[in-house]
Enzyme design. Structure first.
Site, short mmCIF file in Angstrom:
data_model
loop_
_atom_site.label_atom_id
_atom_site.label_comp_id
_atom_site.label_asym_id
_atom_site.label_seq_id
_atom_site.Cartn_x
_atom_site.Cartn_y
_atom_site.Cartn_z
N PHE A 1 0.84 -1.19 0.00
CA PHE A 1 0.00 0.00 0.00
C PHE A 1 0.87 1.24 0.00
CE2 PHE A 1 -2.72 -3.27 1.71
CZ PHE A 1 -3.95 -3.00 1.12
N CYS A 2 0.49 2.22 -0.82
CA CYS A 2 1.18 3.50 -0.83
C CYS A 2 0.15 4.59 -1.13
CB CYS A 2 2.33 3.52 -1.84
SG CYS A 2 1.81 3.52 -3.56
N SER A 3 0.61 5.78 -1.41
CA SER A 3 -0.30 6.90 -1.62
C SER A 3 -1.35 6.61 -2.69
CB SER A 3 0.47 8.16 -1.99
OG SER A 3 1.35 8.50 -0.95
#
Length: 107
Positions: free
Chosen positions: A7-9
């Site tokens: 998960f990231c931005s």
């Protein structure tokens, strides 16, 4: 099949790392599925897909404690991707980290 979700931005740059991790898993015939997602979809994805490991990209490391608070009780290991490994897009090293987290959970 183990599921490792990153998960990231927005899930964009992390998807490149996820691809490299998947290539490594495939090359070693490991039953692992690696996918990248935007952090704001984490609730829905965890509830729907029940991943075996969650890794957060360096750009959202400030959200780590909240993720552990919210999802730690699920038993899913949550880790932070090393910024050096992320920058180098070292899929093998990050995959080894994910596998280690999954194995530690079993203890």
């Amino acid at each position: 099949m183990k599921k490792v979700y990153l998960f990231c931005s927005a899930g964009m740059s992390t998807s490149m790392l996820a691809s490299k991790m998947q290539e490594t898993a495939n090359a070693h015939n490991l039953p692992i599925e690696v996918k990248a997602h935007p952090f704001d979809k984490m609730d829905v994805i965890i509830e729907r897909d029940h991943p075996d490991c969650i890794l957060l990209g360096p750009q959202v490391k400030y959200l780590y404690n909240g993720a552990v608070e919210k999802f730690g009780s699920t038993g899913i290991p949550i880790g932070l991707i090393d910024s050096g490994d992320y920058g180098m897009m070292d899929g093998e090293k990050v995959l080894k980290f994910a596998v280690k987290l999954i194995k530690e959970k079993k203890k």
